[in-house]
Write a protein that holds these residues in place. Structure first.
Motif, PDB file in Angstrom:
ATOM      1  N   TYR A  18     -24.436  31.908  -6.770  1.00 23.53           N
ATOM      2  CA  TYR A  18     -24.849  30.628  -7.343  1.00 23.53           C
ATOM      3  C   TYR A  18     -23.647  29.707  -7.520  1.00 23.53           C
ATOM      4  O   TYR A  18     -23.714  28.502  -7.225  1.00 23.53           O
ATOM      5  N   ARG A  19     -22.514  30.274  -7.995  1.00 28.35           N
ATOM      6  CA  ARG A  19     -21.316  29.454  -8.166  1.00 28.35           C
ATOM      7  C   ARG A  19     -20.840  28.890  -6.825  1.00 28.35           C
ATOM      8  O   ARG A  19     -20.387  27.749  -6.725  1.00 28.35           O
ATOM      9  N   GLU A  20     -20.922  29.716  -5.766  1.00 22.59           N
ATOM     10  CA  GLU A  20     -20.500  29.240  -4.458  1.00 22.59           C
ATOM     11  C   GLU A  20     -21.389  28.091  -3.977  1.00 22.59           C
ATOM     12  O   GLU A  20     -20.906  27.128  -3.382  1.00 22.59           O
ATOM     13  N   ARG A  21     -22.687  28.183  -4.231  1.00 20.23           N
ATOM     14  CA  ARG A  21     -23.581  27.093  -3.842  1.00 20.23           C
ATOM     15  C   ARG A  21     -23.276  25.826  -4.626  1.00 20.23           C
ATOM     16  O   ARG A  21     -23.304  24.731  -4.087  1.00 20.23           O
ATOM     17  N   VAL A  22     -22.979  25.977  -5.917  1.00 18.68           N
ATOM     18  CA  VAL A  22     -22.665  24.823  -6.748  1.00 18.68           C
ATOM     19  C   VAL A  22     -21.387  24.144  -6.275  1.00 18.68           C
ATOM     20  O   VAL A  22     -21.273  22.915  -6.253  1.00 18.68           O
ATOM     21  N   ASP A  23     -20.376  24.971  -5.861  1.00 17.41           N
ATOM     22  CA  ASP A  23     -19.113  24.408  -5.416  1.00 17.41           C
ATOM     23  C   ASP A  23     -19.285  23.509  -4.203  1.00 17.41           C
ATOM     24  O   ASP A  23     -18.513  22.558  -3.996  1.00 17.41           O
ATOM     25  N   LYS A  24     -20.269  23.804  -3.362  1.00 16.04           N
ATOM     26  CA  LYS A  24     -20.459  23.037  -2.135  1.00 16.04           C
ATOM     27  C   LYS A  24     -21.226  21.736  -2.378  1.00 16.04           C
ATOM     28  O   LYS A  24     -21.327  20.907  -1.484  1.00 16.04           O
ATOM     29  N   GLN A  25     -21.780  21.551  -3.555  1.00 12.47           N
ATOM     30  CA  GLN A  25     -22.562  20.358  -3.841  1.00 12.47           C
ATOM     31  C   GLN A  25     -21.663  19.215  -4.299  1.00 12.47           C
ATOM     32  O   GLN A  25     -20.525  19.414  -4.704  1.00 12.47           O
ATOM     33  N   ASP A  26     -22.203  18.011  -4.233  1.00  7.77           N
ATOM     34  CA  ASP A  26     -21.490  16.820  -4.678  1.00  7.77           C
ATOM     35  C   ASP A  26     -21.382  16.835  -6.202  1.00  7.77           C
ATOM     36  O   ASP A  26     -22.395  16.849  -6.908  1.00  7.77           O
ATOM     37  N   PRO A  27     -20.158  16.828  -6.755  1.00 10.25           N
ATOM     38  CA  PRO A  27     -20.030  16.894  -8.233  1.00 10.25           C
ATOM     39  C   PRO A  27     -20.663  15.702  -8.932  1.00 10.25           C
ATOM     40  O   PRO A  27     -21.175  15.833 -10.030  1.00 10.25           O
ATOM     41  N   GLU A  28     -20.642  14.518  -8.295  1.00  8.63           N
ATOM     42  CA  GLU A  28     -21.277  13.362  -8.935  1.00  8.63           C
ATOM     43  C   GLU A  28     -22.783  13.552  -9.029  1.00  8.63           C
ATOM     44  O   GLU A  28     -23.409  13.198 -10.029  1.00  8.63           O
ATOM     45  N   ALA A  29     -23.380  14.134  -7.956  1.00  7.72           N
ATOM     46  CA  ALA A  29     -24.826  14.370  -7.986  1.00  7.72           C
ATOM     47  C   ALA A  29     -25.181  15.407  -9.045  1.00  7.72           C
ATOM     48  O   ALA A  29     -26.197  15.293  -9.741  1.00  7.72           O
ATOM     49  N   ILE A  30     -24.339  16.452  -9.169  1.00 10.05           N
ATOM     50  CA  ILE A  30     -24.584  17.474 -10.187  1.00 10.05           C
ATOM     51  C   ILE A  30     -24.549  16.852 -11.580  1.00 10.05           C
ATOM     52  O   ILE A  30     -25.427  17.075 -12.416  1.00 10.05           O
ATOM     53  N   GLU A  31     -23.515  16.050 -11.842  1.00  6.51           N
ATOM     54  CA  GLU A  31     -23.379  15.441 -13.162  1.00  6.51           C
ATOM     55  C   GLU A  31     -24.521  14.465 -13.431  1.00  6.51           C
ATOM     56  O   GLU A  31     -25.009  14.362 -14.553  1.00  6.51           O
ATOM     57  N   LYS A  32     -24.962  13.767 -12.375  1.00  9.07           N
ATOM     58  CA  LYS A  32     -26.074  12.828 -12.560  1.00  9.07           C
ATOM     59  C   LYS A  32     -27.342  13.567 -12.956  1.00  9.07           C
ATOM     60  O   LYS A  32     -28.085  13.139 -13.840  1.00  9.07           O
ATOM     61  N   ARG A  33     -27.621  14.721 -12.278  1.00 13.17           N
ATOM     62  CA  ARG A  33     -28.809  15.493 -12.632  1.00 13.17           C
ATOM     63  C   ARG A  33     -28.703  16.035 -14.052  1.00 13.17           C
ATOM     64  O   ARG A  33     -29.686  16.045 -14.801  1.00 13.17           O
ATOM     65  N   ARG A  34     -27.514  16.506 -14.422  1.00 20.38           N
ATOM     66  CA  ARG A  34     -27.336  17.007 -15.794  1.00 20.38           C
ATOM     67  C   ARG A  34     -27.570  15.899 -16.813  1.00 20.38           C
ATOM     68  O   ARG A  34     -28.194  16.111 -17.857  1.00 20.38           O
ATOM     69  N   GLU A  35     -27.046  14.705 -16.493  1.00 25.79           N
ATOM     70  CA  GLU A  35     -27.216  13.604 -17.425  1.00 25.79           C
ATOM     71  C   GLU A  35     -28.682  13.211 -17.539  1.00 25.79           C
ATOM     72  O   GLU A  35     -29.184  12.903 -18.623  1.00 25.79           O
ATOM     73  N   GLN A  36     -29.406  13.242 -16.415  1.00 25.12           N
ATOM     74  CA  GLN A  36     -30.830  12.932 -16.467  1.00 25.12           C
ATOM     75  C   GLN A  36     -31.581  13.939 -17.322  1.00 25.12           C
ATOM     76  O   GLN A  36     -32.484  13.585 -18.085  1.00 25.12           O
ATOM     77  N   LYS A  37     -31.214  15.222 -17.188  1.00 25.68           N
ATOM     78  CA  LYS A  37     -31.854  16.244 -18.011  1.00 25.68           C
ATOM     79  C   LYS A  37     -31.534  16.032 -19.488  1.00 25.68           C
ATOM     80  O   LYS A  37     -32.400  16.185 -20.355  1.00 25.68           O
ATOM     81  N   ARG A  38     -30.262  15.686 -19.785  1.00 24.78           N
ATOM     82  CA  ARG A  38     -29.890  15.453 -21.182  1.00 24.78           C
ATOM     83  C   ARG A  38     -30.674  14.274 -21.759  1.00 24.78           C
ATOM     84  O   ARG A  38     -31.171  14.335 -22.894  1.00 24.78           O
ATOM     85  N   GLN A  39     -30.770  13.189 -20.982  1.00 26.55           N
ATOM     86  CA  GLN A  39     -31.503  12.029 -21.484  1.00 26.55           C
ATOM     87  C   GLN A  39     -32.980  12.337 -21.665  1.00 26.55           C
ATOM     88  O   GLN A  39     -33.605  11.897 -22.644  1.00 26.55           O
TER      89      GLN A  39
END
Length: 762
Positions: A18-39
């Motif tokens: 799972y960590r390897e898959r996360v590393d390959k993703q766009d960090p901005e997209a990851i943070e955007k999804r996290r922020e959407q979940k937080r909101q």
């Protein structure tokens, strides 16, 4: 075929994948999804408080039942105790048998490894057994994975000391539920492999701090120091172990104050812009500048100004780091597609009384201010050569001229005297054609947005008004400043509780900077005094005393006794910095060591209305000495903001801030400046705004619908009387009910649509 049961090794392997898959993703997209979940979660909590409370109680009950189970039994009949909250702390303090932990080194100083173990600060492998065993020959891991990660929000930010520092009432601690523990596979029989230690992420930004008192100033500093330290350690570990991603940062994305490069601020100043006999001073940042100097008959008539600048630069007067009022935001961390989050964070930080600075937040012009063409064309101010303006002559101010120190001038005349060592002064509030706050920071200006919204035909139909925008609404929010070298601006508040933001124009590598300083009282008890007494204390600080003919026996030209009760925090502003998103009421003083051009604006913001109300109340008693400008037409702006407020449904606001907003609209006579009287004209703009303010109090703040006008004001006073004046209050989400109520009032009370239909019939 018998299905094999998943083991802890299988789970660990799945986590690595799972960590390897996360590393390959766009960090901005990851943070955007996290922020959407937080909101989304934040809005869900506001909309369903009872359900969230019931779920929380259910979870607490489950935790309590788990704690009552003193032990668990595995297949080998080994009994292990559940980990104690105090266990790791006790082992860290006293050491533990079978470990090579240095008890003098805190646990957070060890680096995590990709296998869940740790390295010591000198990169030696660490054998660590964090779980005490009650029975059996070998320690075992917990039978179930435990992973608790809470989402941080702005409620964990302690209240800053903007004008009056508050004492620290508690220490900042982390709950055990904020600890990330990776379970260790049970070793095979005969294996000497030790269990894995918990990764030291408990204090990092991926596990935000627990909620604390809003006045916990000391906790803010402790948290910020831990975050910066743990982020650095986690980054170092991820370099050594690429399989571990950097822990995500939590908003707001704050950074330490920037380290300033060495700059020559003397060569083209001494003997050219100021007198060749001018003295110099070294600032805490390492820069060296001239002191205010104007020689008359061999005497520096600006020596009192020079003494004030020495006081600013004296580190003995500096605000301790744990009471810092300033937050520096990392614009790059927000990304190019997340401007809304940046503006949202500035709003919330301002509402909690922080000054916000974004280093490199705007593009600099790459050219120093040297000519009129630079001001007009290179800096895009588009001012005319013959524009009549008011010049503040600092020599006349120092000599206390009976005719005053304001004289007429033009921009061209000012620039022609930049290299005249016998002239020193400034021009304030230059009308310019450019926007006061550059994009995207213009979204902070709720008052300008309201003016533009009310100009639309649909908004005018709703409230039944044909608004005429006063000239001051177009000019006062935007301004430019021109300063000669060595000009000092004495301590003051900006008028009428406006927020302030702006930028220094020029070349970032060869700056013409400003030392923007924030002053606050050392004594926290001042905050508990009545408004008139606080006003008198601030007035004593702001009165400009400068009598060179009556220097005292200590050789001073200025009585600095009252300033000894205060401390100061300096922001070094260069071109490219979007400076001082400064909340209302901030007491500030400014020094400009080089000829300088700056631009910016004043504005109102819904999130800091409680600070605007407090500031206007103070200036009601002592505006003559506290402010340095004539008050603009603030009431009209507030009324238009109130009429535009119902359109903000779905946005989050705070109760004390909105209560202050409503009160300023309903009882404007309490906020007029010293010596002024404002009569009730009864214009429809004010009447409509007052009607909407009462609806806001009833639908958003819990005021009874049966309350009279006086009862509504009393309820608002009760809300404002709870807590510190810097506290914005509890958050709430504005629903569509307010807009529907205003539309109903327009039909049944204001008769807007009925009159419109009658006109159409004729």
């Amino acid at each position: 075929m018998v299905k094999r049961e998943r083991t802890n090794d299988d789970r660990a392997h799945e986590r690595e994948l799972y960590r390897e898959r996360v590393d390959k993703q766009d960090p901005e997209a990851i943070e955007k999804r996290r922020e959407q979940k937080r909101q989304a979660w934040y809005k869900y909590k506001l909309a369903n408080p009872e359900r969230v409370k019931a779920n929380q109680q259910k979870q607490n009950q489950q935790k309590q039942r788990a704690k009552r189970k003193l032990a668990t039994r595995d297949s080998d009949e080994h009994i292990e105790a559940l980990p104690s909250k105090a266990g790791p702390k006790k082992q860290q303090k006293e050491g533990h048998p079978g470990s090579n932990v240095d008890s003098s080194i805190p646990l957070s100083s060890y680096f995590p490894t990709s296998k869940g173990g740790c390295l010591s600060p000198n990169h030696e492998p660490l054998v660590f057994n964090p779980i005490p065993v009650t029975r059996g020959s070998a320690p075992t891991s917990t039978s179930a994975s435990r992973f608790h990660l809470s989402i941080g929000d702005f409620s964990s930010i302690g209240q800053p000391s903007m004008f009056y520092p508050m004492p620290s009432t508690s220490t900042h601690t982390h709950s055990s539920t904020n600890t990330l523990i990776i379970p260790t596979p049970k070793p095979d029989s005969g294996s000497a492999a030790p269990p894995q230690a918990p990764t030291p992420f408990a204090n990092s930004e991926c596990a935000p701090a627990s909620l604390e008192s809003p006045l916990n100033v000391q906790g803010v500093s402790d948290r910020d120091n831990r975050m910066s330290s743990d982020t650095r350690l986690a980054s170092m570990s991820s370099l050594e172990n690429p399989s571990i991603p950097n822990p995500p940062k939590s908003r707001p994305y704050t950074i330490p104050p920037p380290t300033l490069p060495p700059v020559d601020l003397l060569s083209d100043v001494i003997g050219q812009q100021v007198h060749e006999s001018a003295q110099t001073i070294a600032w805490p940042c390492g820069w060296e500048t001239v002191l205010p100097t104007a020689i008359q008959d061999g005497v520096n008539v600006l020596e009192p100004d020079a003494e004030r600048v020495r006081w600013m630069a004296d580190t003995r007067n500096a605000v301790p780091s744990e009471r810092s009022n300033v937050k520096y935001l990392d614009k790059a961390a927000y990304g190019k597609k997340n401007k809304g989050a940046l503006i949202d964070d500035i709003r919330k930080l301002n509402g909690q009384n922080y000054v916000v600075v974004i280093s490199g937040g705007v593009d600099d012009h790459g050219k120093k201010f040297e000519s009129f063409e630079d001001v007009k064309e290179e800096y895009s101010l588009a001012v005319d050569k013959s524009l009549d303006l008011q010049y503040h002559d600092l020599i006349k101010r120092a000599q206390d001229e009976p005719t005053g120190y304001h004289t007429p001038t033009t921009v061209l005349g000012f620039i022609e005297n930049v290299n005249n060592t016998d002239v020193i002064g400034m021009i304030l509030d230059i009308p310019i054609c450019k926007q006061g706050l550059p994009e995207p920071y213009n979204q902070m200006d709720d008052s300008a947005i309201a003016v533009q919204q009310m100009k639309s035909s649909q908004s005018a139909k709703l409230v039944g008004l044909n608004l005429t925008i006063h000239l001051q609404h177009l000019l006062s929010p935007t301004w430019a400043l021109l300063h000669h070298a060595g000009t000092f601006t004495n301590a003051h508040q900006d008028a009428d509780g406006f927020c302030v933001a702006g930028q220094v124009l020029g070349d970032r590598d060869d700056p013409q900077p400003k030392m923007w300083a924030l002053m606050s009282f050392k004594d926290p008890s001042v905050a508990a005094q009545a408004h008139d007494k606080i006003a008198q204390r601030i007035s004593d600080l702001c009165i400009y005393q400068n009598d060179i003919a009556k220097d005292d026996e200590n050789g001073r030209f200025w009585d600095d006794g009252i300033w000894q009760e205060c401390e100061v925090e300096i922001i070094y502003l260069r071109p490219g910095d979007i400076f001082s998103f400064q909340p209302p009421g901030a007491l500030h003083l400014v020094y400009t060591p080089r000829a300088c051009v700056a631009s910016g604006g004043h504005f109102f913001c819904y999130h800091s209305m409680h600070l605007t109300e407090w500031t206007r109340k103070i200036q009601h008693y002592k505006s003559h000495t506290i402010t340095n400008q004539a008050p603009p037409r603030a009431k009209d702006l507030l009324s238009m903001m109130m009429l535009d407020f119902p359109t903000k449904d779905g946005q989050v606001f705070h109760k004390r801030a909105i209560a202050a907003f409503c009160k300023m609209v309903l009882v404007d006579e309490e906020y007029v400046h010293q010596g002024q009287q404002r009569k009730k004209i009864g214009n429809r703009l004010d009447q409509r705004a007052e009607d909407v303010a009462i609806l806001v109090a009833q639908l958003c703040l819990g005021v009874s619908s049966d309350a009279t006008h006086t009862g509504v004001i009393s309820a608002l006073n009760e809300i404002l009387g709870t807590g510190d004046y810097r506290d914005p209050g509890e958050p709430f989400t504005l629903g569509p009910e307010l807009k529907a109520a205003v539309e109903n009032m327009a039909i049944n009370v204001w008769n807007v649509f009925k009159k419109k239909r009658k006109r159409n019939l004729h």
